[in-house]
Design an enzyme around this catalytic site. Structure first.
Site, short mmCIF file in Angstrom:
data_model
loop_
_atom_site.label_atom_id
_atom_site.label_comp_id
_atom_site.label_asym_id
_atom_site.label_seq_id
_atom_site.Cartn_x
_atom_site.Cartn_y
_atom_site.Cartn_z
CB ALA A 28 -0.94 -0.01 1.19
N GLY A 29 2.12 1.15 -0.41
CA GLY A 29 2.96 2.35 -0.49
C GLY A 29 3.59 2.69 0.84
CG ASP A 73 3.17 2.55 7.98
OD1 ASP A 73 2.37 3.46 8.31
OD2 ASP A 73 3.24 1.46 8.57
CG LEU A 74 0.35 7.21 4.03
CD1 LEU A 74 -1.03 7.44 3.40
CD2 LEU A 74 1.36 8.21 3.47
CG HIS A 119 16.35 7.39 -4.55
ND1 HIS A 119 16.74 8.67 -4.81
CD2 HIS A 119 15.01 7.36 -4.76
CE1 HIS A 119 15.67 9.39 -5.17
NE2 HIS A 119 14.62 8.62 -5.13
CG ASP A 129 8.06 8.92 -4.15
OD1 ASP A 129 7.60 7.76 -4.23
OD2 ASP A 129 8.04 9.58 -3.10
O1 T3D Z 1 8.49 10.23 2.39
C1 T3D Z 1 8.09 9.97 1.30
O2 T3D Z 1 8.79 9.97 0.30
C2 T3D Z 1 6.63 9.61 1.20
C3 T3D Z 1 6.48 8.69 0.05
C4 T3D Z 1 5.25 8.34 -0.25
C5 T3D Z 1 5.12 7.37 -1.29
C6 T3D Z 1 3.72 6.77 -1.29
O3 T3D Z 1 3.65 5.58 -1.31
S1 T3D Z 1 2.40 7.79 -1.29
C7 T3D Z 1 1.03 6.69 -1.28
C8 T3D Z 1 0.79 6.11 0.08
N1 T3D Z 1 -0.28 5.12 0.04
C9 T3D Z 1 -1.55 5.46 -0.02
O4 T3D Z 1 -1.96 6.61 -0.08
C10 T3D Z 1 -2.55 4.30 0.03
C11 T3D Z 1 -3.27 4.31 1.37
N2 T3D Z 1 -4.12 3.15 1.49
C12 T3D Z 1 -5.31 3.04 0.86
O5 T3D Z 1 -5.75 3.92 0.14
C13 T3D Z 1 -6.07 1.77 1.09
O6 T3D Z 1 -5.61 1.17 2.27
C14 T3D Z 1 -5.92 0.77 -0.09
C15 T3D Z 1 -6.69 1.29 -1.30
C16 T3D Z 1 -4.47 0.53 -0.44
C17 T3D Z 1 -6.55 -0.60 0.34
O7 T3D Z 1 -7.85 -0.40 0.83
P1 T3D Z 1 -8.58 -1.59 1.62
O8 T3D Z 1 -9.97 -1.12 1.88
O9 T3D Z 1 -8.41 -2.85 0.86
O10 T3D Z 1 -7.77 -1.77 2.99
P2 T3D Z 1 -7.77 -0.80 4.26
O11 T3D Z 1 -8.81 -1.25 5.23
O12 T3D Z 1 -7.77 0.61 3.84
O13 T3D Z 1 -6.30 -1.10 4.87
C18 T3D Z 1 -6.03 -2.25 5.69
C19 T3D Z 1 -5.15 -1.79 6.83
O14 T3D Z 1 -3.91 -1.32 6.27
C20 T3D Z 1 -5.74 -0.62 7.59
O15 T3D Z 1 -5.31 -0.76 8.93
P3 T3D Z 1 -6.36 -0.43 10.13
O16 T3D Z 1 -6.68 1.02 9.99
O17 T3D Z 1 -7.53 -1.35 9.89
O18 T3D Z 1 -5.57 -0.75 11.37
C21 T3D Z 1 -5.06 0.58 6.93
O19 T3D Z 1 -4.99 1.71 7.79
C22 T3D Z 1 -3.68 0.01 6.70
N3 T3D Z 1 -3.00 0.74 5.61
C23 T3D Z 1 -3.30 0.71 4.31
N4 T3D Z 1 -2.49 1.51 3.65
C24 T3D Z 1 -1.64 2.03 4.53
C25 T3D Z 1 -1.97 1.55 5.81
N5 T3D Z 1 -1.32 1.92 6.91
C26 T3D Z 1 -0.31 2.80 6.74
N6 T3D Z 1 0.07 3.29 5.56
C27 T3D Z 1 -0.57 2.94 4.44
N7 T3D Z 1 -0.12 3.41 3.25
#
Ligand code: T3D
Length: 257
Positions: free
Chosen positions: A62-63, A65-66, A84, A139
């Site tokens: 999921a990218g 960890d936010l 990198h 990125d």
């Molecule tokens: O410093 C830097 O350079 C930053 C770099 C950033 C690069 C990136 O990757 S930016 C993009 C970051 N990722 C996202 O924005 C995606 C966030 N996640 C979502 O939109 C959704 O989770 C998904 C579409 C991927 C999946 O949805 P779904 O409904 O199948 O699952 P869910 O219920 O949302 O997630 C399951 C668990 O994983 C949940 O935990 P919880 O709340 O039940 O305890 C969720 O919070 C956790 N989770 C999912 N994605 C992330 C995450 N926790 C932390 N970070 C995440 N990216």
């Protein structure tokens, strides 16, 4: 001892699994450090002929960890320090790499797959560049790889809209190598990895190096490069035995040397 990655070897295939399934394998500094080390380990190991990158549980990744992003942190510094090295390791490894996209791949999770040679996606997986949805630019190598893979118009569309696409759309855009029915997915990944592991591994490394040189080179540069790499390929055991096998009307058996 790795805590957020598992590394397993079977029949000359190294499988690196992102292992934080409770967060859909979202990326942390620890995971990224362990990932770079694992890719390098597989690259240096002469017995490994294929690297598979996949995710534990229902997601690929999921990218970032936010939940671990600290307020005030400089994203550029973080990229340089943690992302990198992974992208360079994937892009420069001599071994063929397969991203086995077993479930959702978002943000930098999708970027990781773009740096691999092949992407095999489960037909029920969803993919999203997603960065724009949290106000960031793509990125982790995506700005380099994506336009080269699917053309600049489609790459810009995915980057600016940040929409989630299906495995079928990803296949239609030439973003993935194959979209495979969920029931046959694991078997398909294993047999594709086995096929690659039976090919002339050293020569695969040369082909990858040649192709990677081409994006920045002139025809004259590439003619010079092909002389170098064909000279090396011509000296491999695999080339020599394959020609012999042809003359004897047998199938070649490649050792990877
Ligand atoms: O410093 C830097 O350079 C930053 C770099 C950033 C690069 C990136 O990757 S930016 C993009 C970051 N990722 C996202 O924005 C995606 C966030 N996640 C979502 O939109 C959704 O989770 C998904 C579409 C991927 C999946 O949805 P779904 O409904 O199948 O699952 P869910 O219920 O949302 O997630 C399951 C668990 O994983 C949940 O935990 P919880 O709340 O039940 O305890 C969720 O919070 C956790 N989770 C999912 N994605 C992330 C995450 N926790 C932390 N970070 C995440 N990216």
């Amino acid at each position: 001892m790795k805590t957020e990655i598992t590394y397993a070897v079977e029949e000359q295939v190294a499988t690196i699994t992102l292992s934080r399934p409770e967060r859909l394998n979202a990326l942390t500094s620890t995971l990224l450090t362990e990932l770079a080390e694992s890719i390098e380990e597989a690259n240096q190991d002469d017995t490994i002929r294929v690297i598979v990158l996949t995710g534990a549980g229902r997601g690929f990744c999921a990218g970032q960890d936010l939940k671990t992003v600290q307020p005030g942190m400089d994203h550029g510094d973080y990229l340089k320090q943690y992302y990198h090295p992974v992208i360079r390791a994937l892009a420069t490894t001599k071994k063929p790499t397969i991203a086995a996209i077993n479930g959702v791949a978002a943000g930098a999770g999708l970027s990781l797959t773009l740096a691999c040679d092949f992407r095999i996606v489960r037909d029920d997986a969803k993919l999203s560049l997603g960065f724009i949805n949290i106000g960031l630019v793509p990125d982790a190598g995506a700005p380099y790889f994506l336009p080269r893979l699917i053309g600049s118009a489609k790459a810009l569309e995915l980057a600016l809209l940040g929409e989630t696409i299906t495995a079928q759309q990803a296949y239609d855009y030439h973003l993935v190598t194959k979209s495979v029915d969920a029931g046959q997915y694991e078997q398909e990944v294993a047999s594709f990895a086995k096929l690659l592991a039976s090919r002339p591994t050293k020569v695969i490394g040369y082909i990858k190096q040649l192709q990677s040189a081409s994006s920045e080179s002139t025809l004259e540069d590439m003619l010079a490069q092909e002389i170098i790499y064909q000279s090396r390929a011509g000296k491999t055991e695999d080339h020599q035995q394959a020609v012999q096998a042809f003359l004897e009307k047998k199938a070649p058996v490649f050792s990877g040397r």
